[in-house]
Design a protein around this motif. Structure first.
Motif, PDB file in Angstrom:
ATOM      1  N   TYR A 289      -2.898   4.008  -0.341  1.00  0.00           N
ATOM      2  CA  TYR A 289      -2.194   5.218  -0.532  1.00  0.00           C
ATOM      3  C   TYR A 289      -0.976   5.251   0.615  1.00  0.00           C
ATOM      4  O   TYR A 289       0.172   5.767   0.117  1.00  0.00           O
ATOM      5  CB  TYR A 289      -3.130   6.351   0.038  1.00  0.00           C
ATOM      6  N   ARG A 290      -0.993   4.461   1.608  1.00  0.00           N
ATOM      7  CA  ARG A 290      -0.158   4.958   2.566  1.00  0.00           C
ATOM      8  C   ARG A 290       1.137   3.827   1.911  1.00  0.00           C
ATOM      9  O   ARG A 290       2.077   4.094   1.962  1.00  0.00           O
ATOM     10  CB  ARG A 290      -0.453   4.137   3.826  1.00  0.00           C
ATOM     11  N   PHE A 291       0.585   2.551   1.307  1.00  0.00           N
ATOM     12  CA  PHE A 291       1.734   1.767   0.799  1.00  0.00           C
ATOM     13  C   PHE A 291       2.654   2.373  -0.277  1.00  0.00           C
ATOM     14  O   PHE A 291       3.764   2.443  -0.328  1.00  0.00           O
ATOM     15  CB  PHE A 291       1.058   0.566   0.430  1.00  0.00           C
ATOM     16  N   TRP A 292       1.716   2.942  -1.235  1.00  0.00           N
ATOM     17  CA  TRP A 292       2.431   3.450  -2.410  1.00  0.00           C
ATOM     18  C   TRP A 292       3.320   4.858  -2.162  1.00  0.00           C
ATOM     19  O   TRP A 292       4.110   5.115  -2.705  1.00  0.00           O
ATOM     20  CB  TRP A 292       1.571   3.498  -3.620  1.00  0.00           C
ATOM     21  N   GLY A 293       2.754   5.440  -1.019  1.00  0.00           N
ATOM     22  CA  GLY A 293       3.402   6.851  -0.705  1.00  0.00           C
ATOM     23  C   GLY A 293       4.682   6.500  -0.003  1.00  0.00           C
ATOM     24  O   GLY A 293       5.870   7.124  -0.135  1.00  0.00           O
ATOM     25  N   SER A 294       4.792   5.268   0.764  1.00  0.00           N
ATOM     26  CA  SER A 294       5.880   4.905   1.310  1.00  0.00           C
ATOM     27  C   SER A 294       6.885   4.301   0.419  1.00  0.00           C
ATOM     28  O   SER A 294       8.081   4.937   0.430  1.00  0.00           O
ATOM     29  CB  SER A 294       5.716   3.775   2.285  1.00  0.00           C
ATOM     30  N   GLN A 295       6.465   3.675  -0.753  1.00  0.00           N
ATOM     31  CA  GLN A 295       7.138   2.997  -1.784  1.00  0.00           C
ATOM     32  C   GLN A 295       7.811   4.146  -2.594  1.00  0.00           C
ATOM     33  O   GLN A 295       8.883   4.227  -3.140  1.00  0.00           O
ATOM     34  CB  GLN A 295       6.381   2.334  -2.810  1.00  0.00           C
TER      35      GLN A 295
ATOM     36  N   GLN B 257       7.048   6.603   4.443  1.00  0.00           N
ATOM     37  CA  GLN B 257       7.115   5.864   5.708  1.00  0.00           C
ATOM     38  C   GLN B 257       5.678   5.675   6.589  1.00  0.00           C
ATOM     39  O   GLN B 257       5.712   5.464   7.606  1.00  0.00           O
ATOM     40  CB  GLN B 257       8.100   6.343   6.667  1.00  0.00           C
ATOM     41  N   GLN B 258       4.541   5.722   5.692  1.00  0.00           N
ATOM     42  CA  GLN B 258       3.218   5.718   6.500  1.00  0.00           C
ATOM     43  C   GLN B 258       2.789   4.281   6.601  1.00  0.00           C
ATOM     44  O   GLN B 258       2.099   3.825   7.216  1.00  0.00           O
ATOM     45  CB  GLN B 258       2.328   6.535   5.682  1.00  0.00           C
ATOM     46  N   TYR B 259       3.407   3.482   5.626  1.00  0.00           N
ATOM     47  CA  TYR B 259       2.936   2.150   5.809  1.00  0.00           C
ATOM     48  C   TYR B 259       3.726   1.141   6.420  1.00  0.00           C
ATOM     49  O   TYR B 259       5.090   1.161   6.282  1.00  0.00           O
ATOM     50  CB  TYR B 259       2.859   1.471   4.186  1.00  0.00           C
ATOM     51  N   GLN B 260       3.362   0.320   7.341  1.00  0.00           N
ATOM     52  CA  GLN B 260       4.221  -0.420   8.218  1.00  0.00           C
ATOM     53  C   GLN B 260       3.881  -2.088   8.305  1.00  0.00           C
ATOM     54  O   GLN B 260       4.028  -2.451   9.138  1.00  0.00           O
ATOM     55  CB  GLN B 260       4.064  -0.096   9.810  1.00  0.00           C
ATOM     56  N   GLY B 261       2.918  -2.292   7.360  1.00  0.00           N
ATOM     57  CA  GLY B 261       2.460  -3.586   7.181  1.00  0.00           C
ATOM     58  C   GLY B 261       3.450  -4.597   6.747  1.00  0.00           C
ATOM     59  O   GLY B 261       4.611  -4.466   6.486  1.00  0.00           O
TER      60      GLY B 261
END
Ligand code: HEM
Length: 127
Positions: free
Chosen positions: A48-54, A59-63
């Motif tokens: 969810y964080r990855f696609w929210g960022s994309q 900007q929730q995904y920092q991996g």
């Protein structure tokens, strides 16, 4: 049909996609090998964080996702199937610029992962 607009839409897209993945004869076992049944919730939350960022710029995904894929036992056919399921998920739920961006990003990130894998396997003589 409407476009991807908020975090509920991202959640629906991710949940629907990984439900298909888990049932898929080719990809289901690859994921099952890495993600224990009780580890799916954290995986989905990461996604969810990855696609929210994309797609929403949250900007929730920092991996650094490639690192998690480097040693997976996958080839071009797995990436083709992954993308087929992803596109089918997006198309059945949404239509619009963000839905298109999701498919374009998935395809280009998949291409990058696959070419890195090919390169690394070539270096180690495993092709
Ligand atoms: C053959 C295709 C693919 C397979 C089999 C696959 C499999 C996996 C697995 C098993 C994990 C969990 C790894 C772990 O936590 O140990 C994972 C994580 C992840 N995957 Fe994939 N994946 C594929 C393609 C993709 C593509 C194309 C994208 C991007 C569009 C992607 C994005 C991610 C992200 C963001 C994570 C989370 C990484 C983190 O923990 O920060 N994957 N994938």
């Amino acid at each position: 049909m409407r476009d991807i607009e908020n975090s509920d839409d991202i959640k629906l897209m991710v949940d629907t996609f990984y439900a298909k993945i888990q049932q898929d004869a080719l990809l289901g076992p690859v994921f099952a090998e890495r993600i224990a049944p009780d580890a799916w919730t954290p995986h989905l939350e990461t996604m969810y964080r990855f696609w929210g960022s994309q797609l929403l710029g949250t900007q929730q995904y920092q991996g650094a996702p490639y690192a998690k894929h480097r040693t997976l036992p996958v080839h071009a056919e797995h990436f083709d199937r992954w993308l087929q399921l992803f596109d089918a998920t997006v198309d059945e739920l949404f239509k619009g610029p963000r839905a298109s961006t999701a498919k374009v990003k998935a395809a280009s990130i998949g291409k990058i992962f696959l070419s890195k894998m090919m390169f690394e396997r070539g270096l180690s003589g495993k092709i």
